[in-house]
Design a protein around this motif. Sequence first.
Motif, PDB file in Angstrom:
ATOM      1  N   UNK A 123     -22.088  32.646 -41.271  1.00  0.00           N
ATOM      2  CA  UNK A 123     -22.315  33.325 -42.623  1.00  0.00           C
ATOM      3  C   UNK A 123     -23.777  33.574 -42.824  1.00  0.00           C
ATOM      4  N   UNK A 124     -24.104  33.899 -43.870  1.00  0.00           N
ATOM      5  CA  UNK A 124     -25.307  33.875 -44.330  1.00  0.00           C
ATOM      6  C   UNK A 124     -25.658  33.503 -45.553  1.00  0.00           C
ATOM      7  N   UNK A 125     -26.894  32.995 -46.135  1.00  0.00           N
ATOM      8  CA  UNK A 125     -27.370  32.422 -46.655  1.00  0.00           C
ATOM      9  C   UNK A 125     -28.082  33.309 -47.883  1.00  0.00           C
ATOM     10  N   UNK A 126     -28.330  33.206 -48.758  1.00  0.00           N
ATOM     11  CA  UNK A 126     -29.526  33.396 -50.159  1.00  0.00           C
ATOM     12  C   UNK A 126     -29.542  32.572 -50.684  1.00  0.00           C
ATOM     13  N   UNK A 127     -30.852  32.649 -51.776  1.00  0.00           N
ATOM     14  CA  UNK A 127     -31.501  32.543 -52.704  1.00  0.00           C
ATOM     15  C   UNK A 127     -32.467  32.686 -53.995  1.00  0.00           C
ATOM     16  N   UNK A 128     -32.695  32.097 -54.854  1.00  0.00           N
ATOM     17  CA  UNK A 128     -33.646  32.614 -56.289  1.00  0.00           C
ATOM     18  C   UNK A 128     -33.616  31.373 -57.384  1.00  0.00           C
ATOM     19  N   UNK A 129     -34.476  31.493 -57.637  1.00  0.00           N
ATOM     20  CA  UNK A 129     -35.089  31.240 -58.278  1.00  0.00           C
ATOM     21  C   UNK A 129     -36.079  31.076 -59.814  1.00  0.00           C
ATOM     22  N   UNK A 130     -36.908  30.684 -60.455  1.00  0.00           N
ATOM     23  CA  UNK A 130     -37.093  30.894 -62.179  1.00  0.00           C
ATOM     24  C   UNK A 130     -36.998  30.025 -63.304  1.00  0.00           C
ATOM     25  N   UNK A 131     -37.780  30.830 -64.266  1.00  0.00           N
ATOM     26  CA  UNK A 131     -37.904  30.227 -65.645  1.00  0.00           C
ATOM     27  C   UNK A 131     -36.521  30.455 -66.746  1.00  0.00           C
ATOM     28  N   UNK A 132     -36.578  29.527 -67.987  1.00  0.00           N
ATOM     29  CA  UNK A 132     -35.535  29.897 -68.550  1.00  0.00           C
ATOM     30  C   UNK A 132     -36.258  29.731 -70.061  1.00  0.00           C
ATOM     31  N   UNK A 133     -35.937  30.530 -71.060  1.00  0.00           N
ATOM     32  CA  UNK A 133     -35.841  29.816 -72.160  1.00  0.00           C
ATOM     33  C   UNK A 133     -34.553  29.689 -72.876  1.00  0.00           C
ATOM     34  N   UNK A 134     -34.306  28.953 -73.988  1.00  0.00           N
ATOM     35  CA  UNK A 134     -33.312  29.017 -74.177  1.00  0.00           C
ATOM     36  C   UNK A 134     -33.619  28.473 -76.250  1.00  0.00           C
ATOM     37  N   UNK A 135     -33.028  29.042 -76.810  1.00  0.00           N
ATOM     38  CA  UNK A 135     -33.115  28.699 -78.625  1.00  0.00           C
ATOM     39  C   UNK A 135     -31.275  28.187 -78.393  1.00  0.00           C
ATOM     40  N   UNK A 136     -32.172  27.078 -79.894  1.00  0.00           N
ATOM     41  CA  UNK A 136     -29.761  26.910 -80.025  1.00  0.00           C
ATOM     42  C   UNK A 136     -29.749  27.641 -81.226  1.00  0.00           C
ATOM     43  N   UNK A 137     -28.922  27.419 -81.410  1.00  0.00           N
ATOM     44  CA  UNK A 137     -27.676  28.518 -82.474  1.00  0.00           C
ATOM     45  C   UNK A 137     -26.511  27.203 -82.958  1.00  0.00           C
ATOM     46  N   UNK A 138     -26.080  28.384 -83.929  1.00  0.00           N
ATOM     47  CA  UNK A 138     -24.513  27.528 -84.077  1.00  0.00           C
ATOM     48  C   UNK A 138     -23.658  27.928 -83.358  1.00  0.00           C
ATOM     49  N   UNK A 139     -23.995  28.893 -82.921  1.00  0.00           N
ATOM     50  CA  UNK A 139     -22.792  29.244 -81.749  1.00  0.00           C
ATOM     51  C   UNK A 139     -22.680  29.336 -80.176  1.00  0.00           C
ATOM     52  N   UNK A 140     -24.122  27.991 -79.976  1.00  0.00           N
ATOM     53  CA  UNK A 140     -24.784  28.309 -78.760  1.00  0.00           C
ATOM     54  C   UNK A 140     -25.593  28.668 -78.487  1.00  0.00           C
TER      55      UNK A 140
END
Length: 595
Positions: free
Chosen positions: A550-567
């Motif tokens: 079959x076939x492969x593909x991929x991706x990458x990146x960066x992210x930001x998380x801000x913690x709250x009481x619900x996650x």
Amino acid sequence: MRHFSALLLCAALAAPAPASALDQLDFSLQGVENKTLLKRLRGASMLRTAEREKVSDPQDLFSTALADYRRLVETLYALGYYSGIVHIRIDGREAALIPVLSPPREISKIEVSIDPGEPFRFGTVDIAPLAPGTQLPPEFRSGERARAEVVIDAAQGAVSDWRDAGHAKAEVASQDLLADHADYRLDARIGLAPGPQVRFGDLILSGKTKVRPERIRRIAGLPEGEVFSPDALDKAASRLRRTGTFRSVALTEAEKLGPDNRMDIGLAVVDEKPRRFGAGIEMSNFEGLSVSGFWLHRNLLGGAERLRIEGAVSGIEGDSGGVDYSLGARIEQPAMFGADTVGYAYLDMSSLDERDFTADTVTVGIGATRIFSDHLQGSVEFALSYSETDDVFGPRDFTFATLPVSLQWDKRDDILNATKGHYVDARLTPFAGLNGEASGAQLKFDSRVYRSLGAEGRLVLAGRFQLGSVVGPSLSETAPTYLFYSGGGGTVRGQPYQSLAVDVGTGRTGGRSFAGLSAEVRTKVTEKISIVGFADAGYIGSESFPDGSGEWHSGAGIGVRYDTSVGPIRLDVATPVSGDTGAGVQVYIGIGQAF
């Protein structure tokens, strides 16, 4: 006027001086240099807590200093120092010698000086009688450091072993601790009273609840008449809490035993609010906006039954196809086939308008979930489904009888924001065509692992492996809802949603095999904010199991998380790395980690 001025002068002299902040608090050890010991003592000191909280009132500081004598001596005992001397000087005066009725009017400097003396070691040690199989801590033996906490742990462990053997009223009957200051030796002799072996009596209910008493007893599953076990008591409480019906659950052991050494157990519960609702939202620049919501009733018929109705709309203003709709209802009854089995029935309806197919599906099913432990559960169900589909192979209808079986092993420390542990979800769905359709089975496997590194877990490594397979029917005979795609927030970020598929002539369809790999590095930059780097890869093939054709593909990146009481609130920005299924940047916003 002279009399008035005199009164003002007297009032000024009698008024307490304004409180000044504590300028200096010093801790020191005398006669020894032991940074670990000094750290433990500083950590135990209430004066240190007062300093951190910026307490300035002299009376409060004076009271805290007096209380610290006992606190510091107890800490010395806990670490095996029984001849220590503690000095606490307030502006040069020993705090213990200051008259309580004449406390300092202001305090600027407190000096804590501790001479721990020599550490003591155990001489004669004995705990008796012991339950069969009891193993005392290896630190509790002659010649070892005579820490008071070791004595306490040994005694508590011996009592716990008697309770595990069914002796619910086991207790410490006597204790003889003798400190020989000349030889720096501590002799410890502890006598236990195990009492008789106890059996569970009746479960006595109290408190106001709308759940029927017979249902509470069935859910708790307390083994009346059997030998007492703390583990059985804990399981009973866990079963009641697991229903979500009760805000609090408290089990208490009767002080006196009944006939035949039976011990009644008291149970006090407080109901949760019966109804609850919630909503969620997630957005991607390619997949569009997804909105979901639910309504929940925790005690529908008075037996802690749970009814949940939920719906979702996704693909709003997206480029991945049309708008998808789903609506479902599920009712659960705890302790349906035993205390650890939950029975359920459900009805699901969905309308999918995807890039490569459309499908309108109705599914009805019944099943049961078995709770094996706090971390392991499995389920089995029987379901009937009917789908009207249209894809590259033309319009088709599918009527299936299915027997889904699943197993979940969840040892994460936090479902929405895991920092350690692992999670495994394995699902096998055999399906049989009821109207001439080909029969077979679908397999889904999802494994995740988390490792916390660095000081206070501020660096977290997370990995995920996914596997999917359809066996039995050929690609053209398989219902499109059973096939696999890759790309998007749940598989490969940076690649468009369901962008990797199997080419069929001038069209496309999902694959019978799927594999997914994901890795994240999460780093806290503040107590609330984290930065995440990630990479994902996905595979789709026409074969039943991935074989590389079959076939492969991929991706990458960066992210930001801000913690709250619900996650954590999540923002990910990703771009393709390999494959020809996408270009440009993809943006994902949601609540909770990506996995």
